[in-house]
Design a protein around this motif. Structure first.
Motif, PDB file in Angstrom:
ATOM      1  N   GLY A  66       0.797  -1.140  -0.118  1.00  0.00           N
ATOM      2  CA  GLY A  66       0.088   0.178   0.070  1.00  0.00           C
ATOM      3  C   GLY A  66       0.924   1.385   0.053  1.00  0.00           C
ATOM      4  N   TYR A  67       2.077   1.131   0.145  1.00  0.00           N
ATOM      5  CA  TYR A  67       2.942   2.382   0.237  1.00  0.00           C
ATOM      6  C   TYR A  67       3.288   2.776  -1.070  1.00  0.00           C
ATOM      7  CZ  TYR A  67       3.752   2.916   5.053  1.00  0.00           C
ATOM      8  OH  TYR A  67       3.644   3.253   6.492  1.00  0.00           O
ATOM      9  N   GLU A  68       3.261   4.012  -1.337  1.00  0.00           N
ATOM     10  CA  GLU A  68       3.748   4.621  -2.769  1.00  0.00           C
ATOM     11  C   GLU A  68       5.128   4.131  -2.786  1.00  0.00           C
ATOM     12  OE1 GLU A  68       2.132   8.582  -3.803  1.00  0.00           O
ATOM     13  OE2 GLU A  68       1.173   8.718  -2.081  1.00  0.00           O
ATOM     14  N   PHE A  69       5.521   3.635  -3.976  1.00  0.00           N
ATOM     15  CA  PHE A  69       6.784   3.208  -4.436  1.00  0.00           C
ATOM     16  C   PHE A  69       7.693   4.430  -4.687  1.00  0.00           C
ATOM     17  CE2 PHE A  69      10.006   1.259  -7.424  1.00  0.00           C
ATOM     18  CZ  PHE A  69      10.576   0.346  -6.432  1.00  0.00           C
ATOM     19  N   ASP A  70       8.242   5.100  -3.724  1.00  0.00           N
ATOM     20  CA  ASP A  70       9.328   6.250  -3.833  1.00  0.00           C
ATOM     21  C   ASP A  70      10.615   5.455  -3.566  1.00  0.00           C
ATOM     22  OD1 ASP A  70       7.043   7.842  -3.707  1.00  0.00           O
ATOM     23  OD2 ASP A  70       8.289   9.254  -2.520  1.00  0.00           O
ATOM     24  N   ALA A  71      11.676   5.388  -4.236  1.00  0.00           N
ATOM     25  CA  ALA A  71      12.576   4.213  -4.368  1.00  0.00           C
ATOM     26  C   ALA A  71      14.005   4.897  -4.835  1.00  0.00           C
ATOM     27  CB  ALA A  71      12.521   3.029  -4.763  1.00  0.00           C
ATOM     28  N   LEU A  72      15.095   4.487  -4.188  1.00  0.00           N
ATOM     29  CA  LEU A  72      16.296   4.552  -4.709  1.00  0.00           C
ATOM     30  C   LEU A  72      17.074   3.366  -5.184  1.00  0.00           C
ATOM     31  CD1 LEU A  72      17.686   7.508  -2.241  1.00  0.00           C
ATOM     32  CD2 LEU A  72      16.360   7.883  -4.376  1.00  0.00           C
ATOM     33  N   VAL A  73      17.771   3.388  -6.380  1.00  0.00           N
ATOM     34  CA  VAL A  73      18.443   1.992  -6.672  1.00  0.00           C
ATOM     35  C   VAL A  73      19.855   2.603  -6.464  1.00  0.00           C
ATOM     36  CG1 VAL A  73      19.225   0.548  -8.471  1.00  0.00           C
ATOM     37  CG2 VAL A  73      16.980   1.469  -8.520  1.00  0.00           C
ATOM     38  N   ILE A  74      20.578   2.074  -5.411  1.00  0.00           N
ATOM     39  CA  ILE A  74      22.008   2.386  -5.224  1.00  0.00           C
ATOM     40  C   ILE A  74      23.040   1.360  -5.681  1.00  0.00           C
ATOM     41  CG2 ILE A  74      23.381   2.764  -3.071  1.00  0.00           C
ATOM     42  CD1 ILE A  74      20.862   4.624  -3.214  1.00  0.00           C
ATOM     43  N   ASP A  75      23.668   1.874  -6.443  1.00  0.00           N
ATOM     44  CA  ASP A  75      25.060   1.236  -7.029  1.00  0.00           C
ATOM     45  C   ASP A  75      26.339   1.632  -6.484  1.00  0.00           C
ATOM     46  OD1 ASP A  75      26.995   0.082  -8.520  1.00  0.00           O
ATOM     47  OD2 ASP A  75      26.285   0.822 -10.685  1.00  0.00           O
ATOM     48  N   ASP A  76      26.594   0.774  -5.357  1.00  0.00           N
ATOM     49  CA  ASP A  76      27.574   1.375  -4.380  1.00  0.00           C
ATOM     50  C   ASP A  76      28.976   0.439  -5.013  1.00  0.00           C
ATOM     51  OD1 ASP A  76      26.828  -1.163  -3.908  1.00  0.00           O
ATOM     52  OD2 ASP A  76      26.897  -0.807  -1.570  1.00  0.00           O
ATOM     53  N   ARG A  77      28.996   0.122  -6.155  1.00  0.00           N
ATOM     54  CA  ARG A  77      30.578  -0.620  -6.331  1.00  0.00           C
ATOM     55  C   ARG A  77      31.550   0.216  -6.089  1.00  0.00           C
ATOM     56  NH1 ARG A  77      28.620  -2.917 -12.316  1.00  0.00           N
ATOM     57  NH2 ARG A  77      27.668  -1.005 -11.929  1.00  0.00           N
ATOM     58  N   ALA A  78      31.477   1.389  -6.181  1.00  0.00           N
ATOM     59  CA  ALA A  78      32.614   2.209  -5.949  1.00  0.00           C
ATOM     60  C   ALA A  78      33.096   2.563  -4.472  1.00  0.00           C
ATOM     61  CB  ALA A  78      32.614   3.652  -6.598  1.00  0.00           C
ATOM     62  N   LEU A  79      32.243   2.190  -3.736  1.00  0.00           N
ATOM     63  CA  LEU A  79      32.379   2.247  -2.232  1.00  0.00           C
ATOM     64  C   LEU A  79      32.665   0.843  -1.575  1.00  0.00           C
ATOM     65  CD1 LEU A  79      29.118   4.268  -1.169  1.00  0.00           C
ATOM     66  CD2 LEU A  79      31.552   5.011  -1.397  1.00  0.00           C
ATOM     67  N   ASN A  80      32.490  -0.214  -2.487  1.00  0.00           N
ATOM     68  CA  ASN A  80      32.772  -1.521  -2.121  1.00  0.00           C
ATOM     69  C   ASN A  80      33.753  -2.274  -2.328  1.00  0.00           C
ATOM     70  OD1 ASN A  80      30.834  -2.956  -0.520  1.00  0.00           O
ATOM     71  ND2 ASN A  80      29.303  -2.922  -2.230  1.00  0.00           N
ATOM     72  N   HIS A  81      35.088  -2.083  -1.901  1.00  0.00           N
ATOM     73  CA  HIS A  81      36.240  -2.591  -1.715  1.00  0.00           C
ATOM     74  C   HIS A  81      36.541  -3.743  -0.962  1.00  0.00           C
ATOM     75  CE1 HIS A  81      37.567  -0.483   1.698  1.00  0.00           C
ATOM     76  NE2 HIS A  81      37.067   0.663   1.281  1.00  0.00           N
TER      77      HIS A  81
END
Ligand code: GUN
Ligand code: FE
Length: 424
Positions: free
Chosen positions: A371-386
């Motif tokens: 029931g929640y409105e789909f307000d979302a972020l897709v996080i591509d954190d490869r650059a932070l993921n060492h």
């Protein structure tokens, strides 16, 4: 129904993250149908599966207090306390918005930058000017972002260029209410008496009546700075406290209400906020920059007072609500050092405040529950993921270190939101 596949993280309750590795969010008509770890767990067949691989999928950010009209002053003029800061830097800048062309240039940058930082909904102050306020609302609508936009009402103690008689202010607000009255609109007006010192009793009374007449939400500032509070006591001697002064004018929870700062809110004022369901917009960077002090967020939570986070540009310097979570946690740690009974905010609490708690002001926003409105972020954190971080560690690093470079896709009410254009 569309299915979005990624590593899903959100909060139902403040104390705990929901984590679904390689899970699915089903979305129909802009709203979440369900979240599951298998595509075949949904009742309906998916028309489309959008696979975001190893990305994180989190609810989008909400900025619950921001002065769009102070965007040019972001990151400058940090050398005064609130009241002289308003007079010296803020009011002269806001006066420039009598020119709708200037407004369009500045506001289009502001809206683009909200988008950049993953803020899909905002509760914004414009200025006194009707035409420029319309410009800001149109820019939000063109961008596809959600917003409550306030034409600021003030008739004393600022500068003449920003003053407006109460009857004109009300007529201009009514014009906006009539123009922007679609029940399911993403962009709506909000009644915005700036704060008690800049509004006469007649203005405050008229704003309260207008809010009640049209059942419009209200935003303002409350108990931000010691000098301000002394002034309000002089202006409203019959009131028990600052919040009570708003209450007497019908501006304190009679309709959905959000008050920025509340740094010095305690006792009866705190109890009244809890009783009336008034939300605090906690603005930690602003409170540090204009020397206000530290808002007692743990006490708000303990008393059942609703809280969201605000950038408060340009008292605040940082538009990122991600970073606002960090500042909120850091400030709460300083409160904790002073009083060990007030435990500092956890990461899940800060995330819940920024997403689900804040989002409640817009309806069902800020979570992936059905029931929640789909307000979302897709996080591509490869650059932070060492190294091999857990999903929650990846989220924590994104909150502490991430920015627009790590936000791959943004959704507001189920729509993918492209980068808004900027006016030259
Ligand atoms: N109180 C009244 N106006 C303002 C404003 O523009 N910024 C902040 N931080 N506090 C206010
Ligand atoms: Fe403010």
């Amino acid at each position: 129904m569309k299915l979005y596949k990624a590593n899903i993280i959100f909060t139902r309750e403040k104390d705990q993250f929901e984590v679904i590795p390689h899970g699915y969010v089903g979305v129909e008509d802009g709203r979440v149908v369900a979240v599951a770890n298998h595509a075949d767990a949904f009742d309906k067949e998916a028309e489309e599966i959008i696979d975001y691989g190893d990305c994180l999928l989190i609810p989008a950010m909400n900025d619950m207090h921001v002065h769009a009209s102070q965007y040019r002053n972001q990151g400058i003029s940090m050398d005064l306390e609130l009241l002289p800061w308003l007079n010296q830097y803020t009011f002269p800048e806001e006066a420039r918005y009598s020119d709708p062309h200037y407004a369009r240039r500045m506001y289009s940058r502001f809206v683009r930058d909200l988008w950049r930082y993953g803020t899909m909904r905002a509760v914004a102050f414009a200025t006194t000017h009707l035409e420029s306020t319309r410009v800001l609302m149109e820019l939000f609508r063109e961008a596809g972002l959600g917003a409550f936009v306030g034409k600021v009402d003030m008739d004393r103690n600022a500068i003449d260029a920003l003053h407006e008689p109460a009857d004109e202010a009300i007529a201009n607000n009514e014009a906006l209410i009539n123009e922007w009255n679609a029940p399911d609109g993403l962009v709506k007006p909000i009644i915005t008496p700036r704060f008690i010192p800049s509004c006469s009793p007649a203005m405050l009374r008229a704003c309260g009546e207008l809010a009640r007449k049209y059942h419009m939400p209200v935003q303002s500032h409350l108990s931000e700075n010691a000098g301000e509070i002394v002034w309000v006591r002089e202006l409203e001697p019959q009131s028990h406290n600052y919040g009570d002064a708003y209450d007497r004018y019908g501006l304190f929870g009679q309709t959905p209400t959000i008050m920025a700062h509340c740094v010095y809110t305690a006792g009866d004022e705190l109890e009244l906020m809890a009783r009336r369901g008034v939300m605090v917009a906690h603005c930690p960077t602003s409170n540090l920059n204009v020397s206000s002090c530290m808002a007692p967020v743990r006490t708000f939570l303990d008393h059942g007072v609703k809280v969201g986070l605000g950038s408060d540009i340009s008292g605040g310097h940082d538009l990122s609500i991600l970073r606002m979570m960090v500042y909120a946690i850091q400030v709460s740690k300083m409160c904790y050092v002073r009083d060990k009974s007030k435990h500092f905010l956890t990461l899940s609490e800060a995330f819940w405040i920024a997403t689900k708690s804040a989002g409640s002001f817009f309806g069902r926003v800020g979570s992936f529950e059905p029931g929640y409105e789909f307000d979302a972020l897709v996080i591509d954190d490869r650059a932070l993921n060492h190294d091999n971080y857990s999903l929650l560690q990846r989220l924590e690093r994104f909150i502490y270190l991430g920015d627009d470079r790590h936000i791959a896709v943004r959704y507001c009410r189920g729509r993918e939101i492209p980068e808004p254009s900027v006016v030259k």
